[in-house]
Write a protein that holds these residues in place. Structure first.
Motif, PDB file in Angstrom:
ATOM      1  N   GLY A  37       1.166   0.182   9.328  1.00  0.00           N
ATOM      2  CA  GLY A  37       1.528   1.236   8.399  1.00  0.00           C
ATOM      3  C   GLY A  37       0.356   1.959   7.767  1.00  0.00           C
ATOM      4  N   SER A  40       0.641   5.770   8.227  1.00  0.00           N
ATOM      5  CA  SER A  40       1.686   6.330   7.361  1.00  0.00           C
ATOM      6  C   SER A  40       1.228   6.361   5.912  1.00  0.00           C
ATOM      7  CB  SER A  40       2.964   5.497   7.486  1.00  0.00           C
ATOM      8  OG  SER A  40       3.469   5.536   8.806  1.00  0.00           O
ATOM      9  N   CYS A  68      -1.472  -0.105   0.754  1.00  0.00           N
ATOM     10  CA  CYS A  68      -0.765  -0.611   1.938  1.00  0.00           C
ATOM     11  C   CYS A  68      -1.471  -1.842   2.493  1.00  0.00           C
ATOM     12  CB  CYS A  68      -0.679   0.492   2.990  1.00  0.00           C
ATOM     13  SG  CYS A  68      -0.001  -0.039   4.577  1.00  0.00           S
ATOM     14  N   GLY A  92       5.720   0.398   7.785  1.00  0.00           N
ATOM     15  CA  GLY A  92       5.229   1.720   8.157  1.00  0.00           C
ATOM     16  C   GLY A  92       6.336   2.761   8.144  1.00  0.00           C
TER      17      GLY A  92
END
Length: 262
Positions: A37, A40, A68, A92
């Motif tokens: 992720g 993203s 993240c 993600g």
């Protein structure tokens, strides 16, 4: 132009080196720097910074990517690799959905265009400040140094000679984030190079010594990005060609090689 070439080289090193580290950590050829992720998160941070103006696009991208990574850091301490991959894909998707909401509610078209041009990846460095450059270079140095210092452990782990602790894996993930964010926060997410190039390197060289793949992947990454950059700048047929889309087209023969060889 000089600064653009600098980031072509930096991205050509950072993304493949981060990718090969992920493959060695997971002992899986599908290991990729965006799998947890991070891509993203970078897009969410860039979108939030662009639409709100609360900080520079680069800083916003880094902050969200760091958050993240810290979440993945904590999860890595608790679960095995397969569970981490599944978590990364789901996480993600969640982060990407938040980014979509932010972008959809852009206050005006100019901000939306600015974000889109970054998200499609480019080396024009529009709006990038000297502080942004210094910050990304510091991240790159720290991430690359960590990769080089940890080569013995990563190679032995990949061969199954040792099993890295979850804490070691989590710290490695943090250093990979530093390395990758050095490129992504400035130039935007660039696909293929962090997944396809490491796999090509492992086809060319059967050695399990990760240092050899650092060299091969970096050389291939720089070469591929440089070709893409020259095409975008000088063979663009009078239209704007995003780096990611152009690289995907140029990389098609390389992808075919991977499937044929496999």
């Amino acid at each position: 132009m000089i600064l653009s070439i600098l980031y072509v080289i930096l991205s050509g090193i950072a993304l493949p080196v981060g990718g090969i580290q992920m493959q060695y950590l997971w002992r899986n050829q599908l290991g990729d720097v965006y799998s947890l992720g991070l891509g993203s998160a970078a897009c969410l941070g860039a979108a939030a910074a662009t639409m709100s103006g609360w900080c520079s696009l680069t800083v916003g991208s880094f902050i969200c990517t760091l958050i993240c990574t810290l979440v993945c850091f904590l999860v890595t301490l608790k679960v095995n690799t397969q569970s981490l991959i599944t978590f990364g894909l789901l996480f993600g998707t969640f982060i990407g959905s938040l980014g979509t909401i932010v972008v959809t509610n852009a206050p005006n078209g100019d901000l939306l265009r600015q974000y889109y041009l970054w998200g499609a990846a480019n080396f024009r460095l529009e709006g990038v400040t000297g502080w942004d450059v210094a910050f990304s270079l510091a991240l790159f140095v720290v991430g690359l140094a960590a990769a080089l210092l940890d080569h013995k452990n990563l190679s032995a782990h990949f061969r199954g000679e040792i099993e890295l602790s979850n804490m070691h894996k989590a710290l490695s993930l943090l250093m990979i984030m530093f390395l990758v964010t050095a490129a992504v926060s400035i130039c935007g997410p660039i696909g293929f190079i962090s997944l396809g190039v490491p796999n090509l390197s492992r086809l060319i060289c059967k050695s399990s010594d990760i240092r050899k793949h650092y060299l091969i992947s970096s050389a291939m990454g720089i070469g591929l990005l440089l070709i893409t950059f020259l095409v975008v700048e000088y063979v663009n047929f009078g239209i704007y060609l995003p780096i990611s889309a152009t690289m995907a087209i140029i990389s098609l023969p390389l992808m075919a090689i991977i499937f044929i060889k496999k």
